[in-house]
Design a protein around this motif. Structure first.
Motif, mmCIF file in Angstrom:
data_model
loop_
_atom_site.group_PDB
_atom_site.id
_atom_site.type_symbol
_atom_site.label_atom_id
_atom_site.label_comp_id
_atom_site.label_asym_id
_atom_site.label_seq_id
_atom_site.Cartn_x
_atom_site.Cartn_y
_atom_site.Cartn_z
ATOM 1 N N THR A 640 0.825 -1.208 0.000
ATOM 2 C CA THR A 640 0.000 0.000 0.000
ATOM 3 C C THR A 640 0.857 1.255 0.000
ATOM 4 O O THR A 640 0.513 2.255 -0.640
ATOM 5 C CB THR A 640 -0.941 -0.015 1.217
ATOM 6 N N THR A 641 1.983 1.227 0.694
ATOM 7 C CA THR A 641 2.885 2.385 0.673
ATOM 8 C C THR A 641 3.381 2.650 -0.736
ATOM 9 O O THR A 641 3.457 3.810 -1.171
ATOM 10 C CB THR A 641 4.069 2.151 1.616
ATOM 11 N N LEU A 642 3.715 1.595 -1.476
ATOM 12 C CA LEU A 642 4.154 1.766 -2.860
ATOM 13 C C LEU A 642 3.041 2.387 -3.697
ATOM 14 O O LEU A 642 3.297 3.292 -4.511
ATOM 15 C CB LEU A 642 4.566 0.415 -3.443
ATOM 16 N N ALA A 643 1.811 1.931 -3.507
ATOM 17 C CA ALA A 643 0.690 2.512 -4.242
ATOM 18 C C ALA A 643 0.538 3.993 -3.913
ATOM 19 O O ALA A 643 0.285 4.825 -4.803
ATOM 20 C CB ALA A 643 -0.594 1.754 -3.920
ATOM 21 N N ARG A 644 0.685 4.354 -2.658
ATOM 22 C CA ARG A 644 0.552 5.749 -2.251
ATOM 23 C C ARG A 644 1.685 6.603 -2.802
ATOM 24 O O ARG A 644 1.482 7.777 -3.137
ATOM 25 C CB ARG A 644 0.499 5.837 -0.727
ATOM 26 N N VAL A 645 2.881 6.048 -2.874
ATOM 27 C CA VAL A 645 4.000 6.793 -3.458
ATOM 28 C C VAL A 645 3.722 7.091 -4.926
ATOM 29 O O VAL A 645 3.913 8.217 -5.403
ATOM 30 C CB VAL A 645 5.311 6.009 -3.294
ATOM 31 N N ILE A 646 3.267 6.098 -5.673
ATOM 32 C CA ILE A 646 2.982 6.296 -7.090
ATOM 33 C C ILE A 646 1.853 7.303 -7.272
ATOM 34 O O ILE A 646 1.872 8.118 -8.205
ATOM 35 C CB ILE A 646 2.618 4.951 -7.745
ATOM 36 N N ALA A 647 0.865 7.271 -6.374
ATOM 37 C CA ALA A 647 -0.268 8.186 -6.475
ATOM 38 C C ALA A 647 0.042 9.576 -5.942
ATOM 39 O O ALA A 647 -0.789 10.476 -6.050
ATOM 40 C CB ALA A 647 -1.464 7.608 -5.725
ATOM 41 N N ILE A 679 -3.052 9.344 -13.215
ATOM 42 C CA ILE A 679 -3.120 8.254 -12.261
ATOM 43 C C ILE A 679 -4.417 8.352 -11.469
ATOM 44 O O ILE A 679 -4.798 9.423 -11.007
ATOM 45 C CB ILE A 679 -1.914 8.306 -11.303
ATOM 46 N N GLN A 680 -5.096 7.222 -11.321
ATOM 47 C CA GLN A 680 -6.275 7.135 -10.462
ATOM 48 C C GLN A 680 -6.052 6.008 -9.465
ATOM 49 O O GLN A 680 -5.492 4.962 -9.797
ATOM 50 C CB GLN A 680 -7.533 6.862 -11.279
ATOM 51 N N LEU A 681 -6.497 6.245 -8.242
ATOM 52 C CA LEU A 681 -6.285 5.290 -7.151
ATOM 53 C C LEU A 681 -7.623 4.847 -6.589
ATOM 54 O O LEU A 681 -8.485 5.682 -6.287
ATOM 55 C CB LEU A 681 -5.445 5.940 -6.042
#
Length: 841
Positions: A640-647, A679-681
């Motif tokens: 999840t941290t990786l997803a948040r970094v990309i977003a 980017i969409q999360l």
């Protein structure tokens, strides 16, 4: 004080305050004499033409009282509104812009160093002719720093919610985040602070007028008190009347604001229904072996079938004819009857929206705000709907424990795990807490960690540990196996089974993992959506191949990617590559893009820190247009941290990130220019995924208008089409999030992301709250989105079946590092790292 007496008291106080305020505002119209006209001897006793006597100048006290409140209340109202509004805006800005928040906090600290009363007196003494302007200015100067801190603390929780993070990832402006996403959800705080600021302002204006340090209007209740204090013994009404008026307004407004109307969680209709129909009679009416109204019962697991027509001493709970209808008229739960035998495991299954969570919460006496309930609910010998507020709290504390679908929202993010467990069971020892953590698969180091620093899977296990530590007779678990990898899922399932067999705990759970549920449940109840059968995927508009048709995307690609029905996934481009952890950070990033393909997103050298600890180290990957990268790993690996970094949601991160060939800042929360078609999360927790103040239609309309530039007349058809694409009926458009199930909220969040036509779609555990058929339909939708639009998908999941069947590439994380990468078919067929093997169970 009972609810009826409390309501009567609240309304009486409100009426009294309203009368005093009305007399203060409209008082000059009813005054017997002009306020400054002398009508008798100074300090004359009440009588004659002066109902409250006269003051030191022989003026009628009643007339002066009626004309002296307008100025005081008007100035106080202006101060209260100005301080509250400015504080709310600054607090919201501080929540979404941490750097600006530090500046605001520093400025506030500098002002707070000076005592407020001393500062106000110094300013007004040095500016005696400033009058009302000086008073308002000094009130803002010394009032905003305190009030803004309260709003900042409240807004911080909202800023961390899924719908705000999705708005940030979409590139929404600061003004939209503050005024459309955060402030509307601070209404309760705003109302309370407005009332408190008004009370403070009344006392401040009264004090300043009494001391005479600033030029204020002569018609003022405080000035009446000051001028007439010398005649208190001659005519006390000249002092007591204005003093009482000030006190009534100040205290009354405070009481009304702080004890505002509350939602009735237990509708009267439910209580009436329970009193009218006895449990034994209601169960007897169902008949022996009769089918459930909203579902069917199938025996499975350890003890085989379980009927519901007989009530005996072994029943921990009996529910008869329970149904729930929302305030909008929507049926949230069709009539349902079942029983829970002591020491058994009962499981709810069924499609999303069937009412599983609603039924489970009803056992705690909790219904959605404004909802109406019918039926009988007896748990542990208690008529739940008939309990008053105090009895309901005692019942929940002593007999039942509940772990919701989104445990992260139930844990105080600022508390450490040790404090959370100690608060749940004050009599437990450190050994008890360590033992329960070990039972849910967490090591002792987690005791020192704050809940906000835990991953979603870790939060779920801490919430379960907290419930188990209380040793309840009945344990209600909503989706306890969701978001857990294979081995851990098996261990938690075995733990739940052991609680029933060894501890005689009655367990009611829900879930979509039918294999795991059938292995541990004595009784399985399949709920169906009200008025509908099982989920029918073919209801979505489809072509001859059974595929939803979507408009062509930016890439204009029309080819269709075939998914191997065996579940092994399409052939990979690069085979498999194993990366050993490299403390020096010299390992090359995994190149998953292939050759000659357009790269949708490329990340290199991503490093992230949280709470002073490194959570991501030297992460690199690339995803081509139309490809799907699965990011997997054990709970707490950093997915999840990786997803948040990309977003763009994790500030403490460094590295490089390219989206469509455009360099995107890492560690920055300001991505307005790359939000559109970027980017969409879709966040992990469905409960916090949607703005509670907006309907589904309003939620979907925003990206359609701002990003997709859809003309206003075409909005409603596009909203309907988006809902159909995620297998939701059109009538859900008028509902608000609290009227949706967890799975429905998750699908609305996905529809919101699809409305923006993203180049990169990040999906964090989007299938955990969905039944198997709906999850498969959603993944098929993503397949077609990738094929027709060229959208790159980054999927975080613990479901290896979905990963095999729908992802082209795989990235395995463990302790914040890439330990294995390649195609799902290659990596999962022969895992080279223990973390990968654990995912398979």
């Amino acid at each position: 004080m009972s609810g009826r007496c409390a309501a009567w008291w609240r309304y009486s106080v409100a009426a009294g305050v309203g009368l005093v305020v009305l007399l203060a505002v409209a008082g000059p119209l009813f005054a017997p004499y002009p306020g400054e006209k002398a009508v008798g001897m100074p300090f004359a006793q009440p009588g004659g033409g002066a109902l409250l006597g006269t003051d030191r100048l022989g003026r009628d006290v009643l007339s002066h009282l009626l004309t002296g409140g307008t100025h005081l209340l008007a100035v106080s109202a202006v101060i209260a509104v100005a301080v509250t509004v400015l504080s709310a805006v600054l607090g919201a800005v501080a929540a979404v812009r941490p750097r600006a928040g530090k500046v605001i906090e520093l400025c506030g600290d500098l002002v707070i160093l000076l005592p407020a009363v001393l500062g106000i007196l110094l300013v007004l003494t040095a500016w005696p002719q400033g009058g009302v302007t000086a008073l308002i200015a000094v009130s803002l100067l010394f009032g905003v720093p305190y009030c803004a801190r309260i709003f900042a603390a409240s807004a911080a929780t909202i800023a961390a919610s899924g719908y705000v993070e999705a708005a940030v990832a979409s590139g929404e402006s600061l003004s939209h985040l503050v005024f459309c996403e955060i402030l509307p959800n601070l209404r309760a705080v705003f109302t309370t602070q407005l009332g408190l600021r008004f009370v403070v302002a009344i006392y401040l204006v009264s004090t300043i007028a009494f001391l005479g340090v600033s030029a204020l209007g002569p018609d003022n209740w405080a000035i009446m008190v000051r001028d007439n204090a010398s005649g208190l013994l001659l005519n006390p009404w000249a002092v007591l009347a204005p003093s009482a008026a000030i006190a009534i307004v100040a205290v009354g407004v405070n009481l009304v604001v702080t004890s505002g109307p509350r939602n009735r969680r237990t509708p009267k209709t439910a209580s009436d229904a329970v009193r009218a129909v006895g449990v034994a009679e209601a169960v007897a009416e169902m008949g022996s072996g009769s089918a459930l109204d909203a579902g069917s019962v199938a025996g499975s697991g350890r003890s085989g079938g379980c009927g519901i027509s007989v009530v005996d001493s072994g029943d921990a709970a009996v529910i008869a004819g329970l149904s729930v209808v929302a305030d909008s008229g929507a049926v949230l739960l069709a009539p349902l009857s079942f029983r829970l035998a002591a020491g058994t495991v009962t499981a709810f299954t069924g499609a999303s929206g069937a009412g599983k969570s609603t039924a489970m919460r009803a056992l705690l006496g909790h219904l959605p705000p404004g909802a109406r309930g019918q039926g009988a609910v007896h748990v542990g010998g208690h008529d739940v709907f008939a309990l008053d507020a105090a009895g309901l709290r005692r019942f929940r504390r002593e007999h039942i424990a509940y772990v919701g679908q989104d445990p992260g929202s139930e844990l105080n993010p600022l508390l450490r795990v040790r404090a959370v467990l100690a608060d749940a069971a004050p009599g437990s020892s450190d050994a008890d807490r360590l033992a329960v953590l070990e039972r849910v698969g967490l090591d002792p180091t987690h005791l020192r960690r704050r809940c906000a620093r835990l991953s979603g899977g870790q939060q779920r296990r801490v919430a379960l540990a907290r419930a188990i530590l209380r040793r309840p007779r009945i344990l209600v678990l909503d989706e306890p196996l969701a978001g857990l990898h294979g081995t851990l899922r098996t261990e938690i399932a075995q733990l739940i089974s052991a609680l029933a067999t060894e501890n005689s705990t009655t367990v009611l759970l829900s879930g979509h993992d039918t294999e795991a549920i059938n292995a541990i449940a004595d009784t399985v109840i399949e709920l169906r959506p009200p008025g509908a059968g099982p989920v029918d995927i073919t209801a979505v508009e489809a072509d001859s191949a059974g595929e939803v048709q979507l408009p062509k995307g930016r890439s204009g690609r029309t080819g269709r990617q075939q998914v191997d029905p065996s579940g092994e996934g399409p052939a990979g481009r690069n085979g498999r590559r194993v990366l050993n952890p490299d403390p020096a950070g010299t390992a090359a990033p995994a190149d998953l893009s292939g050759n000659g393909e357009i790269i949708a997103v490329r990340a290199e050298g991503i490093n992230a820190v949280a709470g002073g600890h490194t959570v991501l180290e030297n992460i690199g990957f690339s995803v081509s247009e139309g490809a799907a990268l699965a990011v997997v790993g054990p709970s707490g690996a950093g997915k999840t941290t990786l997803a948040r970094v990309i977003a763009g949601l994790h500030a403490d991160a460094v590295g490089s990130l390219d989206v469509g060939g455009v360099r995107v800042p890492v560690g920055s929360r300001r991505r307005i220019k790359v939000g559109a078609n970027g980017i969409q999360l879709v966040t992990q927790n469905p409960r916090a995924a949607l703005n509670p103040r907006r309907t589904v239609e309003q939620t979907l309309t925003r990206p359609l208008r701002r990003i997709a530039r859809v003309p206003r007349p075409e909005l409603r058809p596009r909203v309907t089409a988006l809902l159909a694409a995620v297998d939701l009926p059109a009538d859900l458009a008028a509902r608000r999030p609290h009227q949706l199930s967890g799975g429905q909220r998750q699908r609305v969040a996905l529809a919101r992301a699809l409305a923006a036509d993203p180049a990169v779609l990040i999906c964090d555990e989007i299938t955990t709250a969905l039944d198997a058929d709906t999850a498969a339909a959603i993944m098929s939708l993503l397949d077609r989105l990738r094929t027709d639009h060229g959208t790159a998908v980054i999927l975080i999941s613990h479901d290896m079946t979905l990963v095999r069947g729908h992802c082209t590439d795989l990235l395995v994380l463990d302790h914040g590092r890439i330990v294995e990468s390649g195609t799902p078919a290659t990596v999962l067929a022969a895992p080279a790292h223990q973390a990968t093997a654990d995912l398979l169970g």
